[in-house]
Design a protein around this motif. Structure first.
Motif, PDB file in Angstrom:
ATOM      1  N   LEU A 289       0.860  -1.179   0.000  1.00 53.23           N
ATOM      2  CA  LEU A 289       0.000   0.000   0.000  1.00 53.23           C
ATOM      3  C   LEU A 289       0.895   1.226   0.000  1.00 53.23           C
ATOM      4  O   LEU A 289       1.787   1.332   0.855  1.00 53.23           O
ATOM      5  CB  LEU A 289      -0.901  -0.006   1.235  1.00 53.23           C
ATOM      6  CG  LEU A 289      -1.760  -1.264   1.406  1.00 53.23           C
ATOM      7  CD1 LEU A 289      -2.456  -1.247   2.762  1.00 53.23           C
ATOM      8  CD2 LEU A 289      -2.776  -1.389   0.281  1.00 53.23           C
ATOM      9  N   PRO A 290       0.708   2.157  -0.923  1.00 56.48           N
ATOM     10  CA  PRO A 290       1.639   3.282  -1.034  1.00 56.48           C
ATOM     11  C   PRO A 290       1.691   4.117   0.238  1.00 56.48           C
ATOM     12  O   PRO A 290       0.668   4.503   0.795  1.00 56.48           O
ATOM     13  CB  PRO A 290       1.082   4.088  -2.213  1.00 56.48           C
ATOM     14  CG  PRO A 290      -0.323   3.628  -2.399  1.00 56.48           C
ATOM     15  CD  PRO A 290      -0.377   2.217  -1.926  1.00 56.48           C
ATOM     16  N   SER A 291       2.924   4.367   0.689  1.00 59.78           N
ATOM     17  CA  SER A 291       3.148   5.150   1.905  1.00 59.78           C
ATOM     18  C   SER A 291       4.437   5.923   1.721  1.00 59.78           C
ATOM     19  O   SER A 291       5.498   5.334   1.466  1.00 59.78           O
ATOM     20  CB  SER A 291       3.248   4.219   3.118  1.00 59.78           C
ATOM     21  OG  SER A 291       3.553   4.941   4.289  1.00 59.78           O
ATOM     22  N   ALA A 292       4.351   7.239   1.841  1.00 57.40           N
ATOM     23  CA  ALA A 292       5.515   8.088   1.594  1.00 57.40           C
ATOM     24  C   ALA A 292       6.570   7.910   2.683  1.00 57.40           C
ATOM     25  O   ALA A 292       6.249   7.743   3.857  1.00 57.40           O
ATOM     26  CB  ALA A 292       5.084   9.548   1.534  1.00 57.40           C
ATOM     27  N   VAL A 293       7.824   7.939   2.281  1.00 55.43           N
ATOM     28  CA  VAL A 293       8.924   7.952   3.244  1.00 55.43           C
ATOM     29  C   VAL A 293       9.047   9.374   3.782  1.00 55.43           C
ATOM     30  O   VAL A 293       9.084  10.345   3.029  1.00 55.43           O
ATOM     31  CB  VAL A 293      10.239   7.505   2.577  1.00 55.43           C
ATOM     32  CG1 VAL A 293      11.406   7.634   3.546  1.00 55.43           C
ATOM     33  CG2 VAL A 293      10.113   6.072   2.084  1.00 55.43           C
ATOM     34  N   ALA A 294       9.083   9.481   5.092  1.00 55.27           N
ATOM     35  CA  ALA A 294       9.156  10.787   5.745  1.00 55.27           C
ATOM     36  C   ALA A 294       9.905  10.627   7.060  1.00 55.27           C
ATOM     37  O   ALA A 294      10.468   9.563   7.331  1.00 55.27           O
ATOM     38  CB  ALA A 294       7.745  11.336   5.987  1.00 55.27           C
ATOM     39  N   HIS A 295       9.930  11.649   7.870  1.00 58.59           N
ATOM     40  CA  HIS A 295      10.483  11.506   9.219  1.00 58.59           C
ATOM     41  C   HIS A 295       9.720  10.372   9.901  1.00 58.59           C
ATOM     42  O   HIS A 295       8.486  10.325   9.847  1.00 58.59           O
ATOM     43  CB  HIS A 295      10.308  12.808   9.990  1.00 58.59           C
ATOM     44  CG  HIS A 295      11.024  12.855  11.294  1.00 58.59           C
ATOM     45  ND1 HIS A 295      10.651  12.065  12.371  1.00 58.59           N
ATOM     46  CD2 HIS A 295      12.101  13.582  11.718  1.00 58.59           C
ATOM     47  CE1 HIS A 295      11.454  12.316  13.395  1.00 58.59           C
ATOM     48  NE2 HIS A 295      12.347  13.214  13.015  1.00 58.59           N
ATOM     49  N   PRO A 296      10.424   9.420  10.538  1.00 56.49           N
ATOM     50  CA  PRO A 296       9.728   8.265  11.113  1.00 56.49           C
ATOM     51  C   PRO A 296       8.600   8.619  12.069  1.00 56.49           C
ATOM     52  O   PRO A 296       7.641   7.854  12.197  1.00 56.49           O
ATOM     53  CB  PRO A 296      10.843   7.505  11.840  1.00 56.49           C
ATOM     54  CG  PRO A 296      12.092   7.887  11.124  1.00 56.49           C
ATOM     55  CD  PRO A 296      11.892   9.317  10.699  1.00 56.49           C
ATOM     56  N   ALA A 297       8.676   9.768  12.727  1.00 56.01           N
ATOM     57  CA  ALA A 297       7.633  10.145  13.675  1.00 56.01           C
ATOM     58  C   ALA A 297       6.357  10.616  12.990  1.00 56.01           C
ATOM     59  O   ALA A 297       5.285  10.603  13.612  1.00 56.01           O
ATOM     60  CB  ALA A 297       8.139  11.235  14.624  1.00 56.01           C
ATOM     61  N   ILE A 298       6.444  11.048  11.735  1.00 50.30           N
ATOM     62  CA  ILE A 298       5.215  11.477  11.060  1.00 50.30           C
ATOM     63  C   ILE A 298       4.710  10.443  10.061  1.00 50.30           C
ATOM     64  O   ILE A 298       3.578  10.545   9.584  1.00 50.30           O
ATOM     65  CB  ILE A 298       5.348  12.867  10.397  1.00 50.30           C
ATOM     66  CG1 ILE A 298       6.218  12.812   9.143  1.00 50.30           C
ATOM     67  CG2 ILE A 298       5.860  13.899  11.386  1.00 50.30           C
ATOM     68  CD1 ILE A 298       6.073  14.064   8.285  1.00 50.30           C
ATOM     69  N   GLU A 299       5.514   9.429   9.741  1.00 52.13           N
ATOM     70  CA  GLU A 299       5.025   8.385   8.838  1.00 52.13           C
ATOM     71  C   GLU A 299       3.739   7.726   9.337  1.00 52.13           C
ATOM     72  O   GLU A 299       2.813   7.508   8.539  1.00 52.13           O
ATOM     73  CB  GLU A 299       6.113   7.327   8.623  1.00 52.13           C
ATOM     74  CG  GLU A 299       7.197   7.766   7.654  1.00 52.13           C
ATOM     75  CD  GLU A 299       8.262   6.720   7.445  1.00 52.13           C
ATOM     76  OE1 GLU A 299       9.031   6.858   6.484  1.00 52.13           O
ATOM     77  OE2 GLU A 299       8.331   5.754   8.242  1.00 52.13           O
ATOM     78  N   PRO A 300       3.606   7.408  10.643  1.00 53.90           N
ATOM     79  CA  PRO A 300       2.335   6.826  11.088  1.00 53.90           C
ATOM     80  C   PRO A 300       1.145   7.753  10.873  1.00 53.90           C
ATOM     81  O   PRO A 300       0.034   7.286  10.587  1.00 53.90           O
ATOM     82  CB  PRO A 300       2.566   6.565  12.589  1.00 53.90           C
ATOM     83  CG  PRO A 300       4.041   6.502  12.738  1.00 53.90           C
ATOM     84  CD  PRO A 300       4.587   7.470  11.745  1.00 53.90           C
ATOM     85  N   ILE A 301       1.347   9.051  11.012  1.00 50.66           N
ATOM     86  CA  ILE A 301       0.259  10.010  10.828  1.00 50.66           C
ATOM     87  C   ILE A 301      -0.197  10.006   9.368  1.00 50.66           C
ATOM     88  O   ILE A 301      -1.399  10.057   9.070  1.00 50.66           O
ATOM     89  CB  ILE A 301       0.684  11.419  11.273  1.00 50.66           C
ATOM     90  CG1 ILE A 301       1.278  11.394  12.684  1.00 50.66           C
ATOM     91  CG2 ILE A 301      -0.499  12.380  11.212  1.00 50.66           C
ATOM     92  CD1 ILE A 301       1.798  12.738  13.167  1.00 50.66           C
ATOM     93  N   LEU A 302       0.751   9.924   8.459  1.00 52.93           N
ATOM     94  CA  LEU A 302       0.415   9.875   7.035  1.00 52.93           C
ATOM     95  C   LEU A 302      -0.281   8.564   6.693  1.00 52.93           C
ATOM     96  O   LEU A 302      -1.243   8.542   5.919  1.00 52.93           O
ATOM     97  CB  LEU A 302       1.681  10.030   6.204  1.00 52.93           C
ATOM     98  CG  LEU A 302       2.489  11.316   6.418  1.00 52.93           C
ATOM     99  CD1 LEU A 302       3.771  11.292   5.593  1.00 52.93           C
ATOM    100  CD2 LEU A 302       1.662  12.552   6.089  1.00 52.93           C
ATOM    101  N   GLN A 303       0.176   7.469   7.281  1.00 55.81           N
ATOM    102  CA  GLN A 303      -0.414   6.166   6.979  1.00 55.81           C
ATOM    103  C   GLN A 303      -1.859   6.068   7.460  1.00 55.81           C
ATOM    104  O   GLN A 303      -2.720   5.523   6.750  1.00 55.81           O
ATOM    105  CB  GLN A 303       0.436   5.062   7.603  1.00 55.81           C
ATOM    106  CG  GLN A 303       1.782   4.879   6.906  1.00 55.81           C
ATOM    107  CD  GLN A 303       2.713   3.948   7.651  1.00 55.81           C
ATOM    108  OE1 GLN A 303       2.492   3.618   8.822  1.00 55.81           O
ATOM    109  NE2 GLN A 303       3.767   3.514   6.994  1.00 55.81           N
ATOM    110  N   ILE A 304      -2.146   6.596   8.641  1.00 52.30           N
ATOM    111  CA  ILE A 304      -3.519   6.475   9.130  1.00 52.30           C
ATOM    112  C   ILE A 304      -4.460   7.364   8.311  1.00 52.30           C
ATOM    113  O   ILE A 304      -5.636   7.033   8.131  1.00 52.30           O
ATOM    114  CB  ILE A 304      -3.616   6.792  10.644  1.00 52.30           C
ATOM    115  CG1 ILE A 304      -4.899   6.192  11.232  1.00 52.30           C
ATOM    116  CG2 ILE A 304      -3.531   8.284  10.916  1.00 52.30           C
ATOM    117  CD1 ILE A 304      -4.969   4.693  11.214  1.00 52.30           C
ATOM    118  N   GLN A 305      -3.940   8.455   7.754  1.00 54.10           N
ATOM    119  CA  GLN A 305      -4.775   9.282   6.885  1.00 54.10           C
ATOM    120  C   GLN A 305      -5.151   8.510   5.623  1.00 54.10           C
ATOM    121  O   GLN A 305      -6.319   8.513   5.199  1.00 54.10           O
ATOM    122  CB  GLN A 305      -4.029  10.576   6.528  1.00 54.10           C
ATOM    123  CG  GLN A 305      -4.728  11.461   5.514  1.00 54.10           C
ATOM    124  CD  GLN A 305      -5.977  12.144   6.028  1.00 54.10           C
ATOM    125  OE1 GLN A 305      -6.719  11.596   6.852  1.00 54.10           O
ATOM    126  NE2 GLN A 305      -6.242  13.346   5.557  1.00 54.10           N
TER     127      GLN A 305
END
Length: 335
Positions: A289-305
């Protein structure tokens, strides 16, 4: 649900701007009078945000974080907090009596108290001596979406300021735009894979465990689909006995120290013949499932969106109304 989840990016943008001075002041107070421990107090989706807070605070600040059981104060009339602790309460409505009782008991015991609330004029907001509004705006869908993301963003903002973590602070400056991009991610493979499913595990680890808990709740309340959330480490202690061709996994993977362990679990699960959906990079054979690479602390926030858009579609596909889950209401006031 769909419309409110789509507003998360703008809610976080508003919050980031409106709370800048407030966050700086609270962070300075916490640095000046460093608590020996943080006690989190929350229910439902807000408690999943507290899980995120635990990992972020413990890894960035080295301060112990424990979850308070609200009934200890509301029913047993005990106060586990003292002057060395800070009680962090998280709530969308700020009206649940047991959360209010916990904060009041902690404050009476001499603890610092901080409320992250979407309704700043609520009883919970009044009970705490520090208040950080979520600024998510009205949320009428029973399933919390933008208020949950706003809680994660507020926690990350506070920890970045408290730890004086410039890299995390810079990542949070760009979070609203990244959330808007995450909302457009195509997670339709999740809908196709789970349309006829009877149950699944949702896996995360570290900073991703809280969103795994949140996703499992959303499967239950909006899709009538039983889901359990586990740490990638904990799932091996018994629960793996259920995994097989008819029992899929949804895995949230971050690009941090937890990645190798997540990959090992995914590979083991694929070898058992189970379907595995992975948000982020994963071993060959997994449904990515596409998920952008970002700062590890904000990756979960992007994934749940991205997940919120997909689970709304899954709910409709399975014949449910995501805005009106059976037997539920928006505000649950537990004692």
């Amino acid at each position: 649900m769909f419309a409110e989840a789509a507003e998360a990016a703008e809610a976080v943008r508003t919050q980031h701007r409106a709370n800048a001075a407030l966050v700086a002041g609270i962070a300075a107070r916490l640095r000046a009078d460093l608590p020996a421990a943080i006690l989190t107090c929350a229910r439902g989706s807000s408690d999943h945000a507290a899980t995120y807070a635990k990992y972020l605070i413990e890894t960035r600040l080295g301060t112990l974080v424990a979850s308070a059981s609200p009934s200890v104060s509301s029913l047993y009339r005990a106060a586990p907090a003292d002057a060395r602790t800070c009680c962090l309460a998280i709530s969308q409505s700020g009206r649940s009596p047991d959360l209010i009782a916990t904060v009041e008991a902690a404050r009476s015991a001499g603890a610092a108290t901080l409320a992250l609330v979407n309704a700043p004029d609520s009883p919970l907001g009044a009970a705490a001596d520090m208040l950080l509004p979520l600024h998510a705006g009205p949320e009428t869908s029973v399933a919390a979406t933008k208020s949950y993301i706003a809680a994660l963003a507020a926690i990350a903002d506070l920890v970045a300021a408290w730890a004086q973590d410039d890299a995390l602070g810079a990542a949070l400056d760009g979070l609203p735009d990244r959330l808007a991009e995450a909302w457009q991610a195509d997670w339709s493979p999740l809908v196709e894979q789970l349309a006829g499913a009877r149950g699944l595990y949702v896996i995360g680890r570290g900073l991703g465990l809280g969103i795994a808990q949140e996703a499992a709740l959303k499967f239950k309340e909006t899709c009538g689909l039983h889901a359990e959330a586990f740490s990638a480490a904990e799932v091996r202690h018994g629960p793996m006995a259920l995994v097989g061709p008819d029992f899929p996994l949804l895995v949230f993977r971050q690009s941090d120290e937890t990645g190798a362990g997540i990959d090992a679990l995914v590979a083991e699960t694929l070898a058992r013949g189970a379907p595995v959906l992975v948000a982020g990079d994963g071993p060959a054979g997994a449904i990515r499932l596409p998920s952008a690479v970002a700062h590890p602390a904000i990756e979960p926030i992007l994934q749940i969106q991205s997940f919120y858009r997909a689970v709304n579609a899954l709910s409709l596909r399975r014949g449910f109304d995501p805005d009106r889950p059976p037997h539920l209401r928006k505000v649950t006031e537990t004692v």
